[in-house]
Design a protein around this motif. Structure first.
Motif, PDB file in Angstrom:
ATOM      1  N   MET A   1     -39.113   7.144  -7.330  1.00  0.00           N
ATOM      2  CA  MET A   1     -38.538   8.097  -8.260  1.00  0.00           C
ATOM      3  C   MET A   1     -39.614   8.733  -9.137  1.00  0.00           C
ATOM      4  N   LEU A   2     -40.536   7.897  -9.622  1.00  0.00           N
ATOM      5  CA  LEU A   2     -41.630   8.434 -10.434  1.00  0.00           C
ATOM      6  C   LEU A   2     -42.533   9.351  -9.609  1.00  0.00           C
ATOM      7  N   ASN A   3     -42.681   9.023  -8.325  1.00  0.00           N
ATOM      8  CA  ASN A   3     -43.500   9.883  -7.461  1.00  0.00           C
ATOM      9  C   ASN A   3     -42.896  11.271  -7.344  1.00  0.00           C
ATOM     10  N   LEU A   4     -41.582  11.342  -7.211  1.00  0.00           N
ATOM     11  CA  LEU A   4     -40.908  12.629  -7.091  1.00  0.00           C
ATOM     12  C   LEU A   4     -41.026  13.429  -8.386  1.00  0.00           C
ATOM     13  N   ILE A   5     -40.833  12.783  -9.529  1.00  0.00           N
ATOM     14  CA  ILE A   5     -40.972  13.458 -10.826  1.00  0.00           C
ATOM     15  C   ILE A   5     -42.398  13.953 -11.004  1.00  0.00           C
ATOM     16  N   TRP A   6     -43.375  13.118 -10.637  1.00  0.00           N
ATOM     17  CA  TRP A   6     -44.780  13.489 -10.767  1.00  0.00           C
ATOM     18  C   TRP A   6     -45.113  14.687  -9.881  1.00  0.00           C
ATOM     19  N   LEU A   7     -44.571  14.699  -8.657  1.00  0.00           N
ATOM     20  CA  LEU A   7     -44.821  15.805  -7.736  1.00  0.00           C
ATOM     21  C   LEU A   7     -44.194  17.100  -8.244  1.00  0.00           C
ATOM     22  N   LEU A   8     -42.957  17.034  -8.721  1.00  0.00           N
ATOM     23  CA  LEU A   8     -42.300  18.222  -9.262  1.00  0.00           C
ATOM     24  C   LEU A   8     -43.009  18.727 -10.514  1.00  0.00           C
ATOM     25  N   LEU A   9     -43.449  17.818 -11.355  1.00  0.00           N
ATOM     26  CA  LEU A   9     -44.163  18.192 -12.573  1.00  0.00           C
ATOM     27  C   LEU A   9     -45.488  18.872 -12.252  1.00  0.00           C
ATOM     28  N   SER A  10     -46.192  18.371 -11.255  1.00  0.00           N
ATOM     29  CA  SER A  10     -47.468  19.004 -10.892  1.00  0.00           C
ATOM     30  C   SER A  10     -47.235  20.406 -10.339  1.00  0.00           C
ATOM     31  N   GLY A  11     -46.196  20.595  -9.532  1.00  0.00           N
ATOM     32  CA  GLY A  11     -45.880  21.936  -9.030  1.00  0.00           C
ATOM     33  C   GLY A  11     -45.493  22.887 -10.144  1.00  0.00           C
ATOM     34  N   PHE A  12     -44.697  22.404 -11.092  1.00  0.00           N
ATOM     35  CA  PHE A  12     -44.289  23.246 -12.209  1.00  0.00           C
ATOM     36  C   PHE A  12     -45.468  23.599 -13.107  1.00  0.00           C
ATOM     37  N   LEU A  13     -46.394  22.656 -13.298  1.00  0.00           N
ATOM     38  CA  LEU A  13     -47.593  22.942 -14.099  1.00  0.00           C
ATOM     39  C   LEU A  13     -48.447  24.022 -13.442  1.00  0.00           C
ATOM     40  N   ILE A  14     -48.601  23.947 -12.138  1.00  0.00           N
ATOM     41  CA  ILE A  14     -49.358  24.984 -11.434  1.00  0.00           C
ATOM     42  C   ILE A  14     -48.679  26.332 -11.625  1.00  0.00           C
ATOM     43  N   PHE A  15     -47.355  26.368 -11.496  1.00  0.00           N
ATOM     44  CA  PHE A  15     -46.611  27.610 -11.658  1.00  0.00           C
ATOM     45  C   PHE A  15     -46.750  28.173 -13.065  1.00  0.00           C
ATOM     46  N   ILE A  16     -46.592  27.338 -14.078  1.00  0.00           N
ATOM     47  CA  ILE A  16     -46.614  27.827 -15.456  1.00  0.00           C
ATOM     48  C   ILE A  16     -48.020  28.263 -15.872  1.00  0.00           C
ATOM     49  N   ILE A  17     -49.060  27.635 -15.319  1.00  0.00           N
ATOM     50  CA  ILE A  17     -50.421  28.055 -15.636  1.00  0.00           C
ATOM     51  C   ILE A  17     -50.709  29.416 -15.014  1.00  0.00           C
ATOM     52  N   PHE A  18     -50.219  29.659 -13.800  1.00  0.00           N
ATOM     53  CA  PHE A  18     -50.397  30.968 -13.179  1.00  0.00           C
ATOM     54  C   PHE A  18     -49.522  32.030 -13.823  1.00  0.00           C
ATOM     55  N   LEU A  19     -48.435  31.633 -14.453  1.00  0.00           N
ATOM     56  CA  LEU A  19     -47.532  32.564 -15.101  1.00  0.00           C
ATOM     57  C   LEU A  19     -48.140  33.163 -16.364  1.00  0.00           C
ATOM     58  N   ARG A  20     -49.023  32.426 -17.002  1.00  0.00           N
ATOM     59  CA  ARG A  20     -49.616  32.865 -18.263  1.00  0.00           C
ATOM     60  C   ARG A  20     -50.342  34.178 -18.093  1.00  0.00           C
ATOM     61  N   ALA A  21     -50.183  35.062 -19.036  1.00  0.00           N
ATOM     62  CA  ALA A  21     -50.856  36.365 -19.001  1.00  0.00           C
ATOM     63  C   ALA A  21     -52.321  36.191 -19.353  1.00  0.00           C
ATOM     64  N   PRO A  22     -53.215  36.917 -18.679  1.00  0.00           N
ATOM     65  CA  PRO A  22     -54.642  36.815 -19.018  1.00  0.00           C
ATOM     66  C   PRO A  22     -54.910  37.396 -20.402  1.00  0.00           C
ATOM     67  N   GLN A  23     -55.953  36.914 -21.058  1.00  0.00           N
ATOM     68  CA  GLN A  23     -56.274  37.327 -22.421  1.00  0.00           C
ATOM     69  C   GLN A  23     -57.037  38.649 -22.485  1.00  0.00           C
ATOM     70  N   ASN A  24     -57.526  39.138 -21.353  1.00  0.00           N
ATOM     71  CA  ASN A  24     -58.393  40.313 -21.360  1.00  0.00           C
ATOM     72  C   ASN A  24     -57.658  41.593 -20.960  1.00  0.00           C
ATOM     73  N   GLY A  25     -56.388  41.685 -21.188  1.00  0.00           N
ATOM     74  CA  GLY A  25     -55.637  42.879 -20.776  1.00  0.00           C
ATOM     75  C   GLY A  25     -54.736  42.504 -19.623  1.00  0.00           C
ATOM     76  N   GLY A  26     -54.846  43.217 -18.534  1.00  0.00           N
ATOM     77  CA  GLY A  26     -54.055  42.892 -17.352  1.00  0.00           C
ATOM     78  C   GLY A  26     -52.584  42.881 -17.672  1.00  0.00           C
ATOM     79  N   LEU A  27     -51.943  41.760 -17.484  1.00  0.00           N
ATOM     80  CA  LEU A  27     -50.512  41.635 -17.739  1.00  0.00           C
ATOM     81  C   LEU A  27     -50.190  41.593 -19.227  1.00  0.00           C
ATOM     82  N   ALA A  28     -51.198  41.395 -20.069  1.00  0.00           N
ATOM     83  CA  ALA A  28     -50.952  41.354 -21.507  1.00  0.00           C
ATOM     84  C   ALA A  28     -50.448  42.704 -22.013  1.00  0.00           C
TER      85      ALA A  28
END
Length: 70
Positions: A1-28
């Motif tokens: 069960m912890l393995n599944l939570i850990w795997l889902l959390l790692s996928g969500f972290l990758i997604f949310i880090i890529f979702l962030r807008a860059p600080q130098n313009g771009g999507l900002a």
């Protein structure tokens, strides 16, 4: 069960880090023109807090899983 939570959390972290807008313009520039996430500063603060919380949870789960495998 912890393995599944850990795997889902790692996928969500990758997604949310890529979702962030860059600080130098771009999507900002899009974020400042759109009220999609509310105020850009409050949305950025929320994403920073969420990312920090999830990274801490990820590390705690990794430590717990490491001790379970010993």
């Amino acid at each position: 069960m912890l393995n599944l939570i850990w795997l889902l959390l790692s996928g969500f972290l990758i997604f949310i880090i890529f979702l962030r807008a860059p600080q130098n313009g771009g999507l900002a520039s899009f974020a400042t023109k759109s009220d999609l996430l509310g105020s850009p500063s409050s949305a950025e603060r929320f994403l920073n807090n969420l990312t920090a919380l999830l990274i801490i949870l990820y590390l705690l789960l990794a430590i717990q899983l490491n001790f379970n495998n010993l």
